[in-house]
Scaffold this motif. Sequence first.
Motif, PDB file in Angstrom:
ATOM      1  N   LEU A 119       0.849  -1.187   0.000  1.00 39.34           N
ATOM      2  CA  LEU A 119       0.000   0.000   0.000  1.00 39.34           C
ATOM      3  C   LEU A 119       0.891   1.245   0.000  1.00 39.34           C
ATOM      4  CD1 LEU A 119      -2.554  -1.129   2.732  1.00 39.34           C
ATOM      5  CD2 LEU A 119      -2.734  -1.414   0.251  1.00 39.34           C
ATOM      6  N   PRO A 120       1.044   1.894  -1.148  1.00 40.47           N
ATOM      7  CA  PRO A 120       1.899   3.085  -1.193  1.00 40.47           C
ATOM      8  C   PRO A 120       1.245   4.276  -0.502  1.00 40.47           C
ATOM      9  CG  PRO A 120       0.891   2.694  -3.330  1.00 40.47           C
ATOM     10  CD  PRO A 120       0.482   1.557  -2.438  1.00 40.47           C
ATOM     11  N   GLY A 121       2.097   5.164   0.002  1.00 33.66           N
ATOM     12  CA  GLY A 121       1.614   6.422   0.580  1.00 33.66           C
ATOM     13  C   GLY A 121       1.774   7.533  -0.441  1.00 33.66           C
ATOM     14  N   ILE A 122       1.855   8.746   0.030  1.00 33.31           N
ATOM     15  CA  ILE A 122       2.096   9.890  -0.846  1.00 33.31           C
ATOM     16  C   ILE A 122       3.526   9.766  -1.360  1.00 33.31           C
ATOM     17  CG2 ILE A 122       2.252  12.415  -0.962  1.00 33.31           C
ATOM     18  CD1 ILE A 122      -0.601  11.347  -0.510  1.00 33.31           C
ATOM     19  N   SER A 123       3.712   9.909  -2.654  1.00 34.53           N
ATOM     20  CA  SER A 123       5.042   9.719  -3.232  1.00 34.53           C
ATOM     21  C   SER A 123       5.976  10.873  -2.889  1.00 34.53           C
ATOM     22  CB  SER A 123       4.949   9.575  -4.756  1.00 34.53           C
ATOM     23  OG  SER A 123       4.709  10.830  -5.344  1.00 34.53           O
ATOM     24  N   SER A 124       7.262  10.585  -2.914  1.00 35.44           N
ATOM     25  CA  SER A 124       8.260  11.615  -2.639  1.00 35.44           C
ATOM     26  C   SER A 124       8.227  12.697  -3.708  1.00 35.44           C
ATOM     27  CB  SER A 124       9.653  10.996  -2.539  1.00 35.44           C
ATOM     28  OG  SER A 124       9.968  10.300  -3.716  1.00 35.44           O
ATOM     29  N   VAL A 125       7.881  12.328  -4.928  1.00 34.88           N
ATOM     30  CA  VAL A 125       7.789  13.308  -6.009  1.00 34.88           C
ATOM     31  C   VAL A 125       6.676  14.313  -5.705  1.00 34.88           C
ATOM     32  CG1 VAL A 125       7.293  13.624  -8.463  1.00 34.88           C
ATOM     33  CG2 VAL A 125       8.729  11.717  -7.722  1.00 34.88           C
ATOM     34  N   SER A 126       5.527  13.823  -5.276  1.00 35.33           N
ATOM     35  CA  SER A 126       4.418  14.720  -4.923  1.00 35.33           C
ATOM     36  C   SER A 126       4.788  15.606  -3.740  1.00 35.33           C
ATOM     37  CB  SER A 126       3.161  13.914  -4.562  1.00 35.33           C
ATOM     38  OG  SER A 126       2.701  13.219  -5.682  1.00 35.33           O
ATOM     39  N   CYS A 127       5.415  15.010  -2.748  1.00 30.57           N
ATOM     40  CA  CYS A 127       5.820  15.764  -1.568  1.00 30.57           C
ATOM     41  C   CYS A 127       6.842  16.832  -1.932  1.00 30.57           C
ATOM     42  CB  CYS A 127       6.379  14.815  -0.525  1.00 30.57           C
ATOM     43  SG  CYS A 127       6.758  15.606   1.036  1.00 30.57           S
ATOM     44  N   PHE A 128       7.828  16.460  -2.744  1.00 30.22           N
ATOM     45  CA  PHE A 128       8.852  17.410  -3.179  1.00 30.22           C
ATOM     46  C   PHE A 128       8.217  18.568  -3.929  1.00 30.22           C
ATOM     47  CE2 PHE A 128      11.746  18.903  -6.513  1.00 30.22           C
ATOM     48  CZ  PHE A 128      12.784  19.379  -5.728  1.00 30.22           C
ATOM     49  N   LYS A 129       7.315  18.255  -4.826  1.00 28.91           N
ATOM     50  CA  LYS A 129       6.623  19.297  -5.598  1.00 28.91           C
ATOM     51  C   LYS A 129       5.895  20.251  -4.668  1.00 28.91           C
ATOM     52  CE  LYS A 129       2.647  20.741  -7.580  1.00 28.91           C
ATOM     53  NZ  LYS A 129       2.052  21.676  -6.654  1.00 28.91           N
ATOM     54  N   ASP A 130       5.219  19.705  -3.673  1.00 29.74           N
ATOM     55  CA  ASP A 130       4.470  20.535  -2.745  1.00 29.74           C
ATOM     56  C   ASP A 130       5.396  21.405  -1.899  1.00 29.74           C
ATOM     57  OD1 ASP A 130       1.847  21.216  -1.446  1.00 29.74           O
ATOM     58  OD2 ASP A 130       2.993  20.506   0.285  1.00 29.74           O
ATOM     59  N   ARG A 131       6.461  20.804  -1.399  1.00 28.92           N
ATOM     60  CA  ARG A 131       7.362  21.543  -0.502  1.00 28.92           C
ATOM     61  C   ARG A 131       8.168  22.609  -1.220  1.00 28.92           C
ATOM     62  NH1 ARG A 131       9.263  17.000   3.858  1.00 28.92           N
ATOM     63  NH2 ARG A 131       7.198  16.783   4.772  1.00 28.92           N
ATOM     64  N   THR A 132       8.402  22.424  -2.504  1.00 29.31           N
ATOM     65  CA  THR A 132       9.138  23.436  -3.255  1.00 29.31           C
ATOM     66  C   THR A 132       8.196  24.430  -3.916  1.00 29.31           C
ATOM     67  OG1 THR A 132       9.220  22.011  -5.212  1.00 29.31           O
ATOM     68  CG2 THR A 132      11.101  21.926  -3.691  1.00 29.31           C
ATOM     69  N   ALA A 133       6.903  24.224  -3.753  1.00 31.99           N
ATOM     70  CA  ALA A 133       5.869  25.121  -4.290  1.00 31.99           C
ATOM     71  C   ALA A 133       5.931  25.245  -5.804  1.00 31.99           C
ATOM     72  CB  ALA A 133       5.951  26.487  -3.615  1.00 31.99           C
ATOM     73  N   VAL A 134       6.411  24.192  -6.480  1.00 37.31           N
ATOM     74  CA  VAL A 134       6.441  24.183  -7.937  1.00 37.31           C
ATOM     75  C   VAL A 134       5.007  24.044  -8.443  1.00 37.31           C
ATOM     76  CG1 VAL A 134       7.205  22.908  -9.978  1.00 37.31           C
ATOM     77  CG2 VAL A 134       8.738  23.176  -8.030  1.00 37.31           C
TER      78      VAL A 134
END
Length: 144
Positions: A119-134
């Motif tokens: 069961l995957p969680g929120i991906s690191s790519v999504s998290c990175f995108k959110d944290r960098t406000a891209v």
Amino acid sequence: MVKKQSDIREKQMKQVYIIGMGPGSRKCLTQQASEAIEHADVIIGSKRLLEAYSNTDKKLFFAVTARDIYDIINKEKALIYAVLMSGDTGFYSGTKKLTEQLYKAQEENVVKKYDINILPGISSVSCFKDRTAVGDGGNGQSAW
């Protein structure tokens, strides 16, 4: 969908949920992963990931290597296990080694012992995108 406890107990097969915790917050869990943890008899993971579940009545085990996790699952009498993995379950995680260990054990035994679900969680790519406000429209707001 998380299997019903009564169905699992009837089959006497160990249910193993390998759960991606993404960056490590309970906020990054899917509903399905949260339900699997809620129904688990045993939660296994790193000390950091287990901290979020310190106020539970479930059995908690600190383990990070595939072998140590396998040993716990193999020795414990519980039927439902939640294995917490940091990062993405398909990417930079111990998921591959653990599933290989569990499948190898099944092949060596005539009886199927484990029902394995990833069961995957929120991906690191999504998290990175959110944290960098891209691509946030310029507001710089983060959901985390």
